[in-house]
Design a protein around this motif. Structure first.
Motif, PDB file in Angstrom:
ATOM      1  N   ILE A 117     -17.988  39.139 -22.276  1.00 29.66           N
ATOM      2  CA  ILE A 117     -18.058  40.731 -22.575  1.00 29.66           C
ATOM      3  C   ILE A 117     -19.119  40.855 -23.866  1.00 29.66           C
ATOM      4  CG2 ILE A 117     -16.685  42.457 -23.945  1.00 29.66           C
ATOM      5  CD1 ILE A 117     -15.523  41.629 -21.119  1.00 29.66           C
ATOM      6  N   PRO A 118     -20.220  41.396 -23.490  1.00 29.19           N
ATOM      7  CA  PRO A 118     -21.080  41.488 -24.603  1.00 29.19           C
ATOM      8  C   PRO A 118     -20.872  42.236 -25.815  1.00 29.19           C
ATOM      9  CG  PRO A 118     -21.886  42.485 -22.380  1.00 29.19           C
ATOM     10  CD  PRO A 118     -20.381  42.381 -22.171  1.00 29.19           C
ATOM     11  N   GLU A 119     -19.835  43.030 -25.940  1.00 28.07           N
ATOM     12  CA  GLU A 119     -19.296  43.549 -26.968  1.00 28.07           C
ATOM     13  C   GLU A 119     -18.678  42.602 -28.053  1.00 28.07           C
ATOM     14  OE1 GLU A 119     -19.413  47.101 -24.141  1.00 28.07           O
ATOM     15  OE2 GLU A 119     -18.816  45.089 -24.264  1.00 28.07           O
ATOM     16  N   LEU A 120     -17.934  41.569 -27.594  1.00 30.40           N
ATOM     17  CA  LEU A 120     -17.271  40.548 -28.253  1.00 30.40           C
ATOM     18  C   LEU A 120     -18.262  39.462 -28.645  1.00 30.40           C
ATOM     19  CD1 LEU A 120     -13.896  39.923 -26.277  1.00 30.40           C
ATOM     20  CD2 LEU A 120     -14.365  40.913 -28.343  1.00 30.40           C
ATOM     21  N   ALA A 121     -19.290  39.369 -27.947  1.00 32.75           N
ATOM     22  CA  ALA A 121     -20.249  38.327 -28.306  1.00 32.75           C
ATOM     23  C   ALA A 121     -21.094  39.094 -29.475  1.00 32.75           C
ATOM     24  CB  ALA A 121     -21.265  38.222 -27.144  1.00 32.75           C
ATOM     25  N   SER A 126     -21.659  38.887 -35.720  1.00 38.35           N
ATOM     26  CA  SER A 126     -21.521  39.443 -36.880  1.00 38.35           C
ATOM     27  C   SER A 126     -20.272  38.923 -37.785  1.00 38.35           C
ATOM     28  CB  SER A 126     -21.054  41.043 -36.692  1.00 38.35           C
ATOM     29  OG  SER A 126     -19.835  41.022 -36.168  1.00 38.35           O
ATOM     30  N   ASN A 127     -19.261  38.159 -37.144  1.00 36.01           N
ATOM     31  CA  ASN A 127     -18.389  37.718 -37.787  1.00 36.01           C
ATOM     32  C   ASN A 127     -18.921  36.226 -38.405  1.00 36.01           C
ATOM     33  OD1 ASN A 127     -16.354  39.767 -37.035  1.00 36.01           O
ATOM     34  ND2 ASN A 127     -15.705  38.232 -35.315  1.00 36.01           N
ATOM     35  N   ILE A 128     -19.618  35.576 -37.687  1.00 34.78           N
ATOM     36  CA  ILE A 128     -20.230  34.146 -37.957  1.00 34.78           C
ATOM     37  C   ILE A 128     -21.111  34.433 -38.959  1.00 34.78           C
ATOM     38  CG2 ILE A 128     -21.658  32.363 -37.307  1.00 34.78           C
ATOM     39  CD1 ILE A 128     -20.266  32.855 -34.336  1.00 34.78           C
ATOM     40  N   LYS A 129     -21.740  35.425 -39.180  1.00 39.81           N
ATOM     41  CA  LYS A 129     -22.641  35.896 -40.232  1.00 39.81           C
ATOM     42  C   LYS A 129     -22.071  35.959 -41.631  1.00 39.81           C
ATOM     43  CE  LYS A 129     -26.480  37.706 -37.423  1.00 39.81           C
ATOM     44  NZ  LYS A 129     -27.206  39.068 -37.210  1.00 39.81           N
ATOM     45  N   LYS A 130     -20.795  36.460 -41.462  1.00 41.72           N
ATOM     46  CA  LYS A 130     -20.071  36.610 -42.833  1.00 41.72           C
ATOM     47  C   LYS A 130     -19.270  35.276 -43.486  1.00 41.72           C
ATOM     48  CE  LYS A 130     -17.844  40.102 -40.859  1.00 41.72           C
ATOM     49  NZ  LYS A 130     -16.869  41.264 -40.599  1.00 41.72           N
ATOM     50  N   SER A 131     -19.481  34.091 -42.336  1.00 35.83           N
ATOM     51  CA  SER A 131     -18.465  33.000 -42.687  1.00 35.83           C
ATOM     52  C   SER A 131     -19.384  31.884 -43.168  1.00 35.83           C
ATOM     53  CB  SER A 131     -17.871  32.561 -41.186  1.00 35.83           C
ATOM     54  OG  SER A 131     -18.678  31.946 -40.345  1.00 35.83           O
ATOM     55  N   GLU A 132     -18.629  30.827 -43.302  1.00 36.38           N
ATOM     56  CA  GLU A 132     -19.435  29.402 -43.824  1.00 36.38           C
ATOM     57  C   GLU A 132     -20.444  28.893 -42.857  1.00 36.38           C
ATOM     58  OE1 GLU A 132     -19.117  27.676 -46.641  1.00 36.38           O
ATOM     59  OE2 GLU A 132     -17.884  29.376 -47.427  1.00 36.38           O
ATOM     60  N   ALA A 133     -20.251  29.358 -41.685  1.00 38.88           N
ATOM     61  CA  ALA A 133     -21.067  28.910 -40.480  1.00 38.88           C
ATOM     62  C   ALA A 133     -22.445  29.746 -40.432  1.00 38.88           C
ATOM     63  CB  ALA A 133     -20.354  28.737 -39.182  1.00 38.88           C
ATOM     64  N   ALA A 134     -22.679  30.770 -41.240  1.00 31.33           N
ATOM     65  CA  ALA A 134     -23.546  31.512 -41.012  1.00 31.33           C
ATOM     66  C   ALA A 134     -25.192  30.805 -41.158  1.00 31.33           C
ATOM     67  CB  ALA A 134     -23.846  32.681 -42.193  1.00 31.33           C
ATOM     68  N   SER A 135     -25.187  29.863 -41.987  1.00 30.27           N
ATOM     69  CA  SER A 135     -26.473  29.003 -41.895  1.00 30.27           C
ATOM     70  C   SER A 135     -26.852  28.408 -40.652  1.00 30.27           C
ATOM     71  CB  SER A 135     -26.492  28.141 -43.107  1.00 30.27           C
ATOM     72  OG  SER A 135     -25.597  27.134 -42.930  1.00 30.27           O
ATOM     73  N   TYR A 136     -25.727  27.833 -39.783  1.00 28.04           N
ATOM     74  CA  TYR A 136     -26.097  27.228 -38.688  1.00 28.04           C
ATOM     75  C   TYR A 136     -26.509  28.298 -37.611  1.00 28.04           C
ATOM     76  CZ  TYR A 136     -23.138  23.644 -41.079  1.00 28.04           C
ATOM     77  OH  TYR A 136     -22.856  22.490 -41.694  1.00 28.04           O
ATOM     78  N   LEU A 137     -26.206  29.572 -37.674  1.00 27.61           N
ATOM     79  CA  LEU A 137     -26.640  30.637 -36.644  1.00 27.61           C
ATOM     80  C   LEU A 137     -27.975  30.633 -36.920  1.00 27.61           C
ATOM     81  CD1 LEU A 137     -25.371  32.420 -34.525  1.00 27.61           C
ATOM     82  CD2 LEU A 137     -25.027  34.015 -36.329  1.00 27.61           C
ATOM     83  N   GLU A 138     -28.151  30.883 -38.248  1.00 28.21           N
ATOM     84  CA  GLU A 138     -29.664  31.247 -38.600  1.00 28.21           C
ATOM     85  C   GLU A 138     -30.593  30.009 -38.141  1.00 28.21           C
ATOM     86  OE1 GLU A 138     -29.399  31.637 -43.006  1.00 28.21           O
ATOM     87  OE2 GLU A 138     -28.151  33.705 -42.599  1.00 28.21           O
TER      88      GLU A 138
END
Length: 230
Positions: A117-121, A126-138
């Motif tokens: 579901i693209p909307e959930l992706a 956006s959720n991950i960017k607010k979390s402790e995992a944000a740097s891993y996404l970056e």
């Protein structure tokens, strides 16, 4: 005010984790640490109570699993979520478990979420960017992809750990193929009656399967069938 609210949410998140430990859902220090770092409150829709032990609807006929199921799956997979390992989260939903995986495998590993579901992706990113995992996404060691999770995500295979967040009628061969020898997959299997199955791929490529517990998940199906509620 925002800082007080954030600290309050962290306290409620920790209380949730402590309660799951008291109930004997898991006993792993690593699982407790990662669940305390990844605030579940960041991964549920607004006006949803995030810290009660219950699945929550996230729209599109999908749910985020109850905290005890996330804890159980993390516990079952923890030895396959060591630094440097690769993990795949099929039906990654709001991104919660993928974020947990990323912290456990670290920046030298890779955590991959697949959501059809693209909307959930988009919501999960956006959720991950607010979390402790944000740097891993970056840095790119955590990634979310739009696709049919039944096909896995071959680009980063083989995986040491695979988690499937919806119930399959049968175990998808593509996921078995993408599981590394020595790796483990946790997947609910069944229709009306479902079992959470633990699948270990032995070093010689053979498969060992055991049932962990009875569960109830939404079906692992196509995007169109899910949106139709089938």
């Amino acid at each position: 005010m925002e800082e007080r609210r954030r600290l309050g949410d962290a306290g409620r998140n920790k209380s949730m984790v402590d309660q799951l430990q008291r109930y004997g859902i898991f006993s792993s220090k690593r699982v407790a640490e990662v669940m305390e770092k990844v605030d579940r409150g960041l991964f549920v829709p607004d006006d949803t109570p995030p810290y009660i032990d219950s699945p929550m609807t996230i729209g599109y006929n999908a749910t985020i699993s109850a905290p005890h199921m996330h804890a159980m799956c993390l516990h079952l997979l923890q030895d396959h979520l060591l630094p440097g390992m690769h993990a795949l989260d099929v039906g990654s939903g709001t991104g919660y478990l993928t974020a947990c995986f990323s912290l456990m495998v670290g920046p030298e590993g890779r955590a991959v979420g697949v959501e059809h579901i693209p909307e959930l992706a988009s919501f999960s990113i956006s959720n991950i960017k607010k979390s402790e995992a944000a740097s891993y996404l970056e840095k790119g060691s955590l990634s979310i992809h739009v696709g049919d999770g039944r096909q896995g995500w071959p680009e980063f295979a083989p995986y040491d750990a695979i988690h499937v967040g919806a119930a399959a009628k049968e175990i998808p061969q593509q996921l078995i193929d993408q599981l590394k020898p020595g790796g483990r997959m946790v997947i609910p299997v069944g229709e009306i009656f479902q079992d959470l199955k633990v699948i270990d791929k032995n070093l010689d490529g053979t498969i060992s399967v055991r049932n962990e517990t009875a569960v109830r998940y939404v079906p692992l199906t196509s995007r169109d069938a899910q949106l139709r509620g089938r």
